[in-house]
Structures are given as C-alpha cells and as structure tokens.
Motif scaffolding. Structure first.
Motif, PDB file in Angstrom:
ATOM      1  N   LEU A  28      78.984  41.649  50.154  1.00  0.00           N
ATOM      2  CA  LEU A  28      80.020  41.669  49.493  1.00  0.00           C
ATOM      3  C   LEU A  28      80.046  41.287  47.988  1.00  0.00           C
ATOM      4  CD1 LEU A  28      82.611  39.952  52.089  1.00  0.00           C
ATOM      5  CD2 LEU A  28      82.621  42.398  51.234  1.00  0.00           C
ATOM      6  N   ALA A  29      78.865  40.210  48.059  1.00  0.00           N
ATOM      7  CA  ALA A  29      78.722  39.943  46.607  1.00  0.00           C
ATOM      8  C   ALA A  29      77.914  41.137  45.673  1.00  0.00           C
ATOM      9  CB  ALA A  29      77.580  38.704  46.554  1.00  0.00           C
ATOM     10  N   LEU A  30      76.985  41.666  46.399  1.00  0.00           N
ATOM     11  CA  LEU A  30      76.462  42.852  45.743  1.00  0.00           C
ATOM     12  C   LEU A  30      77.557  43.790  45.371  1.00  0.00           C
ATOM     13  CD1 LEU A  30      72.643  43.306  47.334  1.00  0.00           C
ATOM     14  CD2 LEU A  30      73.194  42.377  45.189  1.00  0.00           C
ATOM     15  N   GLN A  31      78.431  44.011  46.326  1.00  0.00           N
ATOM     16  CA  GLN A  31      79.402  45.009  45.931  1.00  0.00           C
ATOM     17  C   GLN A  31      80.236  44.615  44.936  1.00  0.00           C
ATOM     18  OE1 GLN A  31      81.701  46.599  49.279  1.00  0.00           O
ATOM     19  NE2 GLN A  31      83.224  47.233  48.280  1.00  0.00           N
ATOM     20  N   ALA A  32      80.633  43.488  44.771  1.00  0.00           N
ATOM     21  CA  ALA A  32      81.527  42.622  43.989  1.00  0.00           C
ATOM     22  C   ALA A  32      80.891  43.089  42.394  1.00  0.00           C
ATOM     23  CB  ALA A  32      81.909  41.481  44.124  1.00  0.00           C
ATOM     24  N   ALA A  33      79.571  42.769  42.230  1.00  0.00           N
ATOM     25  CA  ALA A  33      78.738  43.032  41.025  1.00  0.00           C
ATOM     26  C   ALA A  33      78.690  44.220  40.587  1.00  0.00           C
ATOM     27  CB  ALA A  33      77.309  42.353  41.192  1.00  0.00           C
ATOM     28  N   SER A  58      61.025  34.800  35.457  1.00  0.00           N
ATOM     29  CA  SER A  58      61.292  36.005  35.940  1.00  0.00           C
ATOM     30  C   SER A  58      60.936  36.431  37.254  1.00  0.00           C
ATOM     31  CB  SER A  58      60.444  37.088  35.042  1.00  0.00           C
ATOM     32  OG  SER A  58      59.034  36.807  35.271  1.00  0.00           O
ATOM     33  N   GLN A  59      60.044  35.663  37.883  1.00  0.00           N
ATOM     34  CA  GLN A  59      59.865  36.060  39.496  1.00  0.00           C
ATOM     35  C   GLN A  59      61.228  35.563  40.163  1.00  0.00           C
ATOM     36  OE1 GLN A  59      58.133  33.661  37.706  1.00  0.00           O
ATOM     37  NE2 GLN A  59      57.402  32.081  38.860  1.00  0.00           N
ATOM     38  N   PHE A  60      62.071  34.846  39.625  1.00  0.00           N
ATOM     39  CA  PHE A  60      63.271  34.406  40.290  1.00  0.00           C
ATOM     40  C   PHE A  60      64.409  35.517  39.917  1.00  0.00           C
ATOM     41  CE2 PHE A  60      61.871  29.758  40.476  1.00  0.00           C
ATOM     42  CZ  PHE A  60      60.725  29.990  41.468  1.00  0.00           C
ATOM     43  N   ARG A  61      64.210  36.481  39.513  1.00  0.00           N
ATOM     44  CA  ARG A  61      65.244  37.399  38.786  1.00  0.00           C
ATOM     45  C   ARG A  61      64.891  38.609  39.573  1.00  0.00           C
ATOM     46  NH1 ARG A  61      64.075  35.170  33.881  1.00  0.00           N
ATOM     47  NH2 ARG A  61      63.612  37.090  32.958  1.00  0.00           N
ATOM     48  N   ARG A  62      64.516  38.792  40.678  1.00  0.00           N
ATOM     49  CA  ARG A  62      64.118  40.087  41.318  1.00  0.00           C
ATOM     50  C   ARG A  62      65.265  40.731  42.085  1.00  0.00           C
ATOM     51  NH1 ARG A  62      59.687  40.059  46.055  1.00  0.00           N
ATOM     52  NH2 ARG A  62      61.063  38.488  46.922  1.00  0.00           N
ATOM     53  N   TYR A  84      73.199  31.955  44.867  1.00  0.00           N
ATOM     54  CA  TYR A  84      73.135  32.853  43.651  1.00  0.00           C
ATOM     55  C   TYR A  84      72.633  34.302  44.427  1.00  0.00           C
ATOM     56  CZ  TYR A  84      73.420  28.713  41.125  1.00  0.00           C
ATOM     57  OH  TYR A  84      73.609  27.544  40.661  1.00  0.00           O
ATOM     58  N   VAL A  85      73.064  35.449  43.950  1.00  0.00           N
ATOM     59  CA  VAL A  85      72.408  36.734  44.183  1.00  0.00           C
ATOM     60  C   VAL A  85      71.919  37.255  42.839  1.00  0.00           C
ATOM     61  CG1 VAL A  85      74.631  38.070  44.281  1.00  0.00           C
ATOM     62  CG2 VAL A  85      72.695  38.808  45.658  1.00  0.00           C
ATOM     63  N   ILE A  86      70.815  38.018  42.870  1.00  0.00           N
ATOM     64  CA  ILE A  86      70.353  38.687  41.728  1.00  0.00           C
ATOM     65  C   ILE A  86      70.959  40.032  41.613  1.00  0.00           C
ATOM     66  CG2 ILE A  86      68.417  39.304  40.279  1.00  0.00           C
ATOM     67  CD1 ILE A  86      68.761  36.227  41.040  1.00  0.00           C
ATOM     68  N   ASP A  87      71.521  40.395  40.829  1.00  0.00           N
ATOM     69  CA  ASP A  87      72.275  41.826  40.857  1.00  0.00           C
ATOM     70  C   ASP A  87      71.233  43.051  40.551  1.00  0.00           C
ATOM     71  OD1 ASP A  87      72.136  42.123  38.035  1.00  0.00           O
ATOM     72  OD2 ASP A  87      74.034  41.656  37.582  1.00  0.00           O
ATOM     73  N   ASP A  88      71.551  44.205  40.545  1.00  0.00           N
ATOM     74  CA  ASP A  88      70.927  45.314  40.360  1.00  0.00           C
ATOM     75  C   ASP A  88      70.040  45.221  39.018  1.00  0.00           C
ATOM     76  OD1 ASP A  88      71.625  46.301  42.936  1.00  0.00           O
ATOM     77  OD2 ASP A  88      73.163  47.712  42.010  1.00  0.00           O
ATOM     78  N   GLN A  89      70.633  44.769  37.818  1.00  0.00           N
ATOM     79  CA  GLN A  89      70.007  44.650  36.705  1.00  0.00           C
ATOM     80  C   GLN A  89      69.093  43.521  36.357  1.00  0.00           C
ATOM     81  OE1 GLN A  89      73.549  45.632  37.088  1.00  0.00           O
ATOM     82  NE2 GLN A  89      72.483  47.460  37.060  1.00  0.00           N
ATOM     83  N   GLY A  90      69.203  42.640  37.595  1.00  0.00           N
ATOM     84  CA  GLY A  90      68.167  41.629  37.581  1.00  0.00           C
ATOM     85  C   GLY A  90      68.676  40.259  36.785  1.00  0.00           C
ATOM     86  N   ALA A  91      70.090  40.105  37.037  1.00  0.00           N
ATOM     87  CA  ALA A  91      70.897  38.929  36.372  1.00  0.00           C
ATOM     88  C   ALA A  91      71.297  38.096  37.391  1.00  0.00           C
ATOM     89  CB  ALA A  91      72.075  39.541  35.602  1.00  0.00           C
ATOM     90  N   PRO A  92      71.227  36.860  37.591  1.00  0.00           N
ATOM     91  CA  PRO A  92      71.588  35.920  38.431  1.00  0.00           C
ATOM     92  C   PRO A  92      73.036  35.648  38.528  1.00  0.00           C
ATOM     93  CG  PRO A  92      70.612  34.762  36.628  1.00  0.00           C
ATOM     94  CD  PRO A  92      70.440  36.237  36.378  1.00  0.00           C
ATOM     95  N   ARG A  93      73.710  35.898  39.580  1.00  0.00           N
ATOM     96  CA  ARG A  93      75.025  36.060  39.705  1.00  0.00           C
ATOM     97  C   ARG A  93      75.546  34.832  40.601  1.00  0.00           C
ATOM     98  NH1 ARG A  93      77.307  40.926  37.672  1.00  0.00           N
ATOM     99  NH2 ARG A  93      79.505  39.784  37.831  1.00  0.00           N
ATOM    100  N   ARG A  94      76.333  33.764  40.250  1.00  0.00           N
ATOM    101  CA  ARG A  94      76.846  32.799  41.419  1.00  0.00           C
ATOM    102  C   ARG A  94      77.550  33.119  42.376  1.00  0.00           C
ATOM    103  NH1 ARG A  94      79.736  29.649  38.376  1.00  0.00           N
ATOM    104  NH2 ARG A  94      77.550  28.568  37.223  1.00  0.00           N
ATOM    105  N   ILE A  95      77.264  32.952  43.713  1.00  0.00           N
ATOM    106  CA  ILE A  95      78.353  33.304  44.472  1.00  0.00           C
ATOM    107  C   ILE A  95      79.237  32.375  44.969  1.00  0.00           C
ATOM    108  CG2 ILE A  95      78.555  34.310  47.041  1.00  0.00           C
ATOM    109  CD1 ILE A  95      75.674  35.148  46.943  1.00  0.00           C
TER     110      ILE A  95
END
Length: 329
Positions: free
Chosen positions: A35-40, A268-272, A173-184
């Motif tokens: 759901l978090a990835l879909q929302a992003a 950067s390794q934490f933004r996969r 947090y989830v890392i979105d498709d563009q490599g940006a951290p998003r807080r769930i």
C-alpha cells in the motif's frame, strides 16, 4: 489513523483500529508495504488509500491477540530487504545511564565518549530547517529476519549475558521507485539489547545490539505529537516486577527527527528502491539502570499514549551453543 497487520486464513491482512476491540479489515492483500508503494506511485496519502480500500467487515481485536495472529504492522516480502537500525544518546536524560555504564578512570575535567556524544547532540542536534545538524551515534541491528511479532517471544541466544528492554519510538520507511525515502508511520518499539555486554566495553556496543526486536502492534499514520509519554514494565508471573514512565518525541529529545533521518538516509546504500527501513530513535529509560535482570518467561509491556494497545513480548533463553566451526571449500 492506526493500522495493524494480522493473519487470517493464512493470508496477510491489513486492518484499521476502529475502537477498543474492533478492527476494520481492508480489502488490500499486499500488506502495508504494498500500500505504501502504491500510495507513492499514485501520489496520494497512504491514509486516504487505506480508507478507500475499507471492506466494511470488522473483527475482534482481542481475538487476534489471544490467537497470536498479530504481525508487525509493516513487513517486507523479502526479510533481507528490511534493514533495522537505531540511534542512541538522542533523549534528554539518556546520557546519565549510558555514562554510568561506560564510566572509566579519567581526569575529572575529561568527559567520557558517551557524554561527548550527548553534548554534541544537545548543542547541535536541532538545526534550522534545511540545515545539517550534529551526527548522532548510529548502530545496525540486522534485517527483518530478527523481527519478533507482538505477543510472541524474544529468543535470547545462549551466548547473551543479558536480555533487557529498550522502550523507543520507531520510524518505518520505504524507499520509493525514485530512490527517495518515504516515511510510512511511527510505532512503539522494544529495541532489546544486551546491556552487560555493552557495559564490559563500549566497543562491544555493536555486539550488544545484534539481538531480536519488536515494534507495534499498531502503526500511527500522520503527524507525530512533540511530547509523547508512556510506560515500560516487566511482568514476572502474575506480578509487575518493574515499572517506570518514559518520554519521547522531539520535545524530549536532543535531536530533531529530521536530523536523525538525514544522517541515516544520507548514505546511498540506504536509498535502494523497494527497501524498508525500521529505525529506533533511542530512549532514556532502562530497567538495567535499576539493576533489574530478566529471567526466562519475563514479559515486557511497553505502551505509549496515542499508539493504542501495548507492545508485549516475553523472553525465552536458549541453551549455550557449541563453538561455530568454519570449514574450507
């Protein structure tokens, strides 16, 4: 909104807390992670997406607890892609117990490394918006395979010297498709550490953190209150062995959450894309500081106002293991 995850008929389910003993079941089947990835991807708020997928069906919360069907409120289909870490010496008052733990012979004018780190945070942990503040202490706990569900037991390895709770605020947090951290969202956490190992020498802190942990059972979506107050207790049998209030939130911290998040995700390794990060923000309250030592079957209960039901986990001690031998191929 507060959400949970649980198992129903062998399937991962998402639910919204709708009352003291009611959970509204979502029609989504991909979990909070999906759901978090879909929302992003859709550019919508996660809360709005979850509300849109409400099924109208409700289940009893207590039944999920009694039947041990609760899961951590966020999981990853591949446990190796959930990275669990934390920061210490982040709370006002946290330095006292750490300094006592790490105290060593020194000139009165000199500070321990712990006090130096705490002082650095007090002086520079809350920078102006858009500015970089002091770097905090940071540690790695492991991946999602060490995560223990609410109401389940912490396995204590045979080589452990101690099994102590750490009541903390957790950011997920989830890392979105563009490599940006998003807080769930945020949750109550028990970071669970081996404080006797840490006390022997602070360079063993990394060893002391490689233990199971838990967070949940509920995930709070939206803005976080600045002043959070809770209770941490240990129950032995039918009696409370130890109990103490604790505080968290930015009003009680020497760092802003934004500063702690920056210093984690600057690597950067934490933004996969697709990874999940679970980050423990520290505490100032430990039963270890009051000379409490847990035994097999003791149960931790950690509650935080505004976060719903307490996080409860017992401890189970494993026998001492044999030496691990490595053979050449």
């Amino acid at each position: 909104m507060r959400v949970i995850q649980f198992i129903e008929d062998g399937q991962l389910c998402v639910g919204v807390v709708a009352g003291d003993d009611e959970i509204e079941v979502s029609s989504a089947r991909e979990g909070v992670y999906g759901l978090a990835l879909q929302a992003a991807r859709d550019g919508v708020a996660l809360e709005a997406l979850i509300r849109r997928l409400a099924s109208g069906r409700r289940v009893r919360y207590q039944s999920l607890v009694d039947e041990r069907r609760l899961l951590p409120p966020v999981t990853h289909p591949d446990a190796a892609r959930m990275l669990i870490s934390g920061t210490g010496l982040t709370h006002l008052g946290s330095a006292a117990s750490r300094d006592a733990m790490h105290a060593k012979l020194r000139e009165d004018a000199n500070l321990t490394d712990s006090m130096k780190m705490f002082k650095l945070g007090v002086e520079g942990g809350k920078p102006a918006a858009g500015q970089v503040g002091a770097q905090p202490e940071w540690f790695y706990k492991g991946d999602g395979s060490l995560l223990v569900a609410p109401e389940c037991d912490f396995p204590v390895p045979g080589f452990a010297l101690d099994a102590g709770e750490e009541p903390e605020l957790v950011g997920v947090y989830v890392i979105d498709d563009q490599g940006a951290p998003r807080r769930i969202g945020f949750a109550v956490g028990n970071e669970f550490s081996d404080h006797l190992t840490e006390r022997f020498n602070y360079l063993w802190l990394a060893h002391s953190k490689l233990r199971p942990c838990a967070f949940g059972p509920e995930l709070l979506l939206g803005e976080l209150p600045a002043d959070l107050r809770g209770t941490s207790r240990i129950v032995r049998g039918d009696e409370v062995l130890w109990e103490k209030p604790f505080v968290t939130g930015e009003a009680n911290m020497s760092h802003t959450l934004a500063n702690l998040e920056h210093h984690h995700f600057k690597y950067s390794q934490f933004r996969r894309p697709g990874d999940v990060h679970v980050h423990y923000f520290g505490t100032a309250t430990l039963s270890f500081s009051d000379q409490v030592r847990t035994v097999n079957g003791d149960r931790f209960e950690i509650s935080l106002d505004g976060f719903g039901r307490p996080l409860r986990n017992a401890v189970r001690f494993a026998p001492v293991q044999a030496v691990i031998g490595v053979t050449a191929l």
